[in-house]
Motif scaffolding. Sequence first.
Motif, PDB file in Angstrom:
ATOM      1  N   PHE A  85     -17.708  -0.601   8.672  1.00  0.00           N
ATOM      2  CA  PHE A  85     -17.050   0.548   8.059  1.00  0.00           C
ATOM      3  C   PHE A  85     -16.560   0.171   6.664  1.00  0.00           C
ATOM      4  N   ALA A  86     -16.281   1.192   5.877  1.00  0.00           N
ATOM      5  CA  ALA A  86     -15.741   1.028   4.518  1.00  0.00           C
ATOM      6  C   ALA A  86     -14.649   2.066   4.324  1.00  0.00           C
ATOM      7  N   GLN A  87     -13.649   1.721   3.515  1.00  0.00           N
ATOM      8  CA  GLN A  87     -12.507   2.612   3.337  1.00  0.00           C
ATOM      9  C   GLN A  87     -11.837   2.301   2.001  1.00  0.00           C
ATOM     10  N   GLN A  88     -11.028   3.235   1.542  1.00  0.00           N
ATOM     11  CA  GLN A  88     -10.261   3.037   0.312  1.00  0.00           C
ATOM     12  C   GLN A  88      -8.795   3.294   0.602  1.00  0.00           C
ATOM     13  N   HIS A  89      -7.930   2.612  -0.146  1.00  0.00           N
ATOM     14  CA  HIS A  89      -6.520   2.941  -0.099  1.00  0.00           C
ATOM     15  C   HIS A  89      -5.906   2.714  -1.477  1.00  0.00           C
ATOM     16  N   GLU A  90      -4.790   3.339  -1.701  1.00  0.00           N
ATOM     17  CA  GLU A  90      -4.133   3.280  -3.001  1.00  0.00           C
ATOM     18  C   GLU A  90      -2.879   2.416  -2.891  1.00  0.00           C
TER      19      GLU A  90
ATOM     20  N   ILE B  30       0.839  -1.199   0.000  1.00  0.00           N
ATOM     21  CA  ILE B  30       0.000   0.000   0.000  1.00  0.00           C
ATOM     22  C   ILE B  30       0.866   1.238   0.000  1.00  0.00           C
ATOM     23  N   ASP B  31       0.433   2.257  -0.727  1.00  0.00           N
ATOM     24  CA  ASP B  31       1.096   3.549  -0.753  1.00  0.00           C
ATOM     25  C   ASP B  31       1.072   4.154   0.649  1.00  0.00           C
ATOM     26  N   ASP B  32       2.251   4.527   1.152  1.00  0.00           N
ATOM     27  CA  ASP B  32       2.317   5.063   2.511  1.00  0.00           C
ATOM     28  C   ASP B  32       1.474   6.307   2.687  1.00  0.00           C
ATOM     29  N   ASN B  33       1.298   7.081   1.616  1.00  0.00           N
ATOM     30  CA  ASN B  33       0.502   8.299   1.722  1.00  0.00           C
ATOM     31  C   ASN B  33      -0.978   7.993   1.852  1.00  0.00           C
ATOM     32  N   SER B  34      -1.371   6.769   1.474  1.00  0.00           N
ATOM     33  CA  SER B  34      -2.786   6.412   1.492  1.00  0.00           C
ATOM     34  C   SER B  34      -3.190   5.722   2.783  1.00  0.00           C
TER      35      SER B  34
ATOM     36  N   ARG C 177     -13.351   2.785 -11.648  1.00  0.00           N
ATOM     37  CA  ARG C 177     -14.464   3.596 -11.152  1.00  0.00           C
ATOM     38  C   ARG C 177     -13.953   4.915 -10.584  1.00  0.00           C
ATOM     39  N   HIS C 178     -12.826   4.846  -9.837  1.00  0.00           N
ATOM     40  CA  HIS C 178     -12.245   6.050  -9.263  1.00  0.00           C
ATOM     41  C   HIS C 178     -11.834   7.030 -10.365  1.00  0.00           C
ATOM     42  N   ARG C 179     -11.210   6.467 -11.404  1.00  0.00           N
ATOM     43  CA  ARG C 179     -10.796   7.340 -12.513  1.00  0.00           C
ATOM     44  C   ARG C 179     -12.004   7.892 -13.266  1.00  0.00           C
TER      45      ARG C 179
ATOM     46  N   ARG D  34      -3.188   1.536  -8.235  1.00  0.00           N
ATOM     47  CA  ARG D  34      -4.558   1.037  -8.169  1.00  0.00           C
ATOM     48  C   ARG D  34      -5.216   1.454  -6.859  1.00  0.00           C
ATOM     49  N   VAL D  35      -6.543   1.677  -6.928  1.00  0.00           N
ATOM     50  CA  VAL D  35      -7.313   2.076  -5.754  1.00  0.00           C
ATOM     51  C   VAL D  35      -8.180   0.892  -5.336  1.00  0.00           C
ATOM     52  N   ILE D  36      -8.075   0.491  -4.056  1.00  0.00           N
ATOM     53  CA  ILE D  36      -8.809  -0.660  -3.540  1.00  0.00           C
ATOM     54  C   ILE D  36      -9.785  -0.176  -2.463  1.00  0.00           C
ATOM     55  N   ALA D  37     -11.043  -0.566  -2.626  1.00  0.00           N
ATOM     56  CA  ALA D  37     -12.060  -0.276  -1.607  1.00  0.00           C
ATOM     57  C   ALA D  37     -12.300  -1.542  -0.788  1.00  0.00           C
ATOM     58  N   PHE D  38     -12.325  -1.399   0.549  1.00  0.00           N
ATOM     59  CA  PHE D  38     -12.606  -2.562   1.381  1.00  0.00           C
ATOM     60  C   PHE D  38     -13.640  -2.174   2.435  1.00  0.00           C
ATOM     61  N   SER D  39     -14.420  -3.171   2.861  1.00  0.00           N
ATOM     62  CA  SER D  39     -15.455  -2.929   3.867  1.00  0.00           C
ATOM     63  C   SER D  39     -15.447  -4.057   4.874  1.00  0.00           C
ATOM     64  N   HIS D  40     -15.857  -3.749   6.094  1.00  0.00           N
ATOM     65  CA  HIS D  40     -15.858  -4.705   7.203  1.00  0.00           C
ATOM     66  C   HIS D  40     -17.264  -4.863   7.739  1.00  0.00           C
TER      67      HIS D  40
END
Length: 938
Positions: free
Chosen positions: A441-446, A418-422, A475-477, A451-457
């Motif tokens: 909860f749901a969140q995204q990280h790059e 994962i990108d440290d900035n994300s 979708r993000h783009r 690539r952008v990944i969305a994950f939910s718990h």
Amino acid sequence: MIRRSAALVVGTFDRSLMSIDYARAAAADFSAMQTGFLRLRLATNLSQQKEREAELDVMAKTFYEDLDISATRSQSVRARRAAETVKNAVDGWQRSRGDIDAQLPLPEVLAELDGYSKTVDHQIDLLINLTAGDGFLYRQQALRSISTESELDIGFTFGALLLSALVTWLVAKRISGPVSSASAIAALIARGDLDVAIPEGRHDELGDLLRSMAIMRDSIRTMMQTEVSQRRSAQARLVDAIENSREGVLLVDTAGRIVVSNSPLAGFFGDLNELLAPGASLAKLIRAVAQTKVIEESRQELDALPWSAAHDAPGTVEIGLLNGNWLRVSWCPTREGGLVAFFSDITQSRSREAQLTQTNLWFDAALTNMTQGLCVYDSDARLKVVNTRFRDIYNLSADQIPIGTPIETVLATLLSSIDDNSLSVDDTRAIRERIARRAVFAQQHELTDGRVIAFSHRPISDGGWVLTYEDVTERHRSEARISFMARHDSLTTLPNRALFGERLEQALAGLEHGAAFSLLLVDLDRFKEVNDTHGHPIGDTLLRVVARRLLACARDEDTIARLGGDEFAFIGTGVRDAYDAGQLAARIIQTISQPFVINGYSLEIGASVGVVVANADNRDADNLLRDADIALYAVKKDGRGSYAVFTPEMEIALQERRLLEHDLLQSLAEGQMELLYQPKVALADGRIRGFEALLRWNHPTRGVIMPTDFIWLSEEIGFIEKLGAWILHQACKDAAHWSYTLKVAINVSPVQFRSGQLIRHLEAALADSGMPASRVELEVTETTLLHENEATLATLRAMHSLGARIVLDDFGTGFASLSYLRSFPFDRIKIDRSFVKDFGLRNDADAIIRAIVGLGKSLRIPVTAEGVETDEQLALVRAEGCDEAQGYLISEPIQAADVAALVARLAPAPTASTPADGIKTGPAPYAAPAENRAACPR
């Protein structure tokens, strides 16, 4: 005692059969509850969910009632314990069903309930087997009880006989002779002869003895008859119970011989009735069934079964028949050393199990092929389920995150991707805390690869949780592109009207803090000519280059927007006065006026700029835009190619336009519009072929207004639709009174084609006037054909099908002339007056006219030259081969009432080739009347 035996038989019947039936009913009820729950989960709206929840409650109530009846009537401790276990398992299933998250996917729901379902199914099978076995145990107990009581009765009987013999012996000592006969009778009764005759005794002790013996004989006989009858009745009821059972029943004795078999069993095995008869061998039956009734897999299993009367272990097996049905065979030994077996049809339950297995396979396939990554953790935070998509998203192998991996290890593995900035370590800690709180909860990280990944718990009821992962890069783009395009022009990527409005409001807000700016509206000059001449692709490229040139004139803090078409807006930040704003406008005009080279074409356009300087007194965006638009209108009115800074006087000019607009809207109602008619003559014989209808506005204060001064305004305000319909009706009405040889030409605006009502107006005009469509010529320009050409061509074809003639006006001034001559069969071409005016003066005009006439001859389309005002022009167009001429040299436009007189006046005089009857026998070239030459404008 006999009654006790009968009651025991009845109890055997009730407790065995009815308890089994209610146990089976409970099994069917639970299957219905499972099906009802699946229907509840698949319900798509609240009303369906409530209805199916109510159905599920009714099913549960029925289940518990059937289970309670089965346990009560079984009279078996083992059966009641099994029933209690079944109830506890169903209670657990019910609680688990209620605790399941409504958002949990169906595969996980089924997996969670599967343990309870299996327990319920197993315990119900056990309950049925125990109930059935106890039924036969009760039967054996009943038979033994009857046998024991019978022996006791016989014993008591013989005891009574012995007592009688003793009494007789004692009496015989006293009265040996008289009682000898009584002794013989007692002996017969003791041997079982209950029909022996007992003589009448005297009224003494011996007589009383004989009478007592008679009563005893009759009592024993009645008792024996009753016992035999009850025993036969009990046997019949037991046989009926077995026969009416839904299950096949087989009872085998210690010698391996069949004692009892019922009809359902015969129904399962068809034509093996002889082998099911009492006394038949069990071994032969098994061999026959294995060879002729079951499938190959079950045949091998059936051959290996330890069925024998000596085998004391119970067992169960499922066998498949050749007809597609399946049987569950359960057996257990009897106390006498025999064997009892039950055959249950489980075809439907097997089918449901197969369906459930197939469903699980489908769910497994869905899990494997789903587009989302999936991880399921247990209450100990260890990975229990992971699919291939999750590993693909993070480029992980199965060895890196095997089943059982703690979540800490999984998160540490993911963190490296994962990108440290994300997603930082602190973010990871926050995720762990939310998981510990069982929060949704749901969140995204790059990722490091962009690539952008969305994950939910989501937590689940057993203390674990589910994490889903989805690659939302596209979708993000797309959302970013959509967001950009919603606020920017798709062609030039400049800010659009919406973003420009925001920037303008920001600039106005800055006025309160001492900031300053000017607003410039830029309108491109001659851009429409580029579109018409070179086509829209060239025009679009030109707009993109113009946008780049405008950006070159701007600073970083300025805003340039495309408002639509060829109109741009410029917010010049820091431009405080009219002089600076004028300098900026002049620079923009100079920049735009430089030649453009696009696809090999050298293009020259210009720019007109309306300028307004913002100040504290004008802080309304709409007013500011209106003032800039008024300044731009002033530039256009004065000839374009310049700029103007807004002044209050310009608003006065705008008011004049509005007054003209108001008067135009009232012109038809007040009868101010008039049609004049200009003749078109054939150059071959000088005869008038028809007239072109020319519109004039007789304004009460402004005088006569020419079409060029108000048609554009009528198109802008939408008045052209009503005005065009009036022209069609009036022209047809006037022409209806002319000679049938004369045609009337009517000009049609491009805006009329876009409205979709032109055909209806034309049909109404023809119908109201009685004018044949063949006498109507509709003149359209090439500009009309460039706008929505398919719809326009469809309208032209519809008018042509009515019989009207279609004329292409102002030919040679546009882009698509030749292409449209191919796509539509025009009836006539009119050479634009600009070429006729320069005919004989400029070589290019001569060449163009010559080419148009040659094109018309090649396509067999007549050509008309308009704007003929001199004899020289008339001679030249005749020499080039034009068919008709029109212009002031022939006649100025006249009123409809003067048409007949003009036709008569311009009729050619008889020549040597014209007989006295006026019928010409040869053509004579046309020459304009002298009075027309004198009146022709120069």
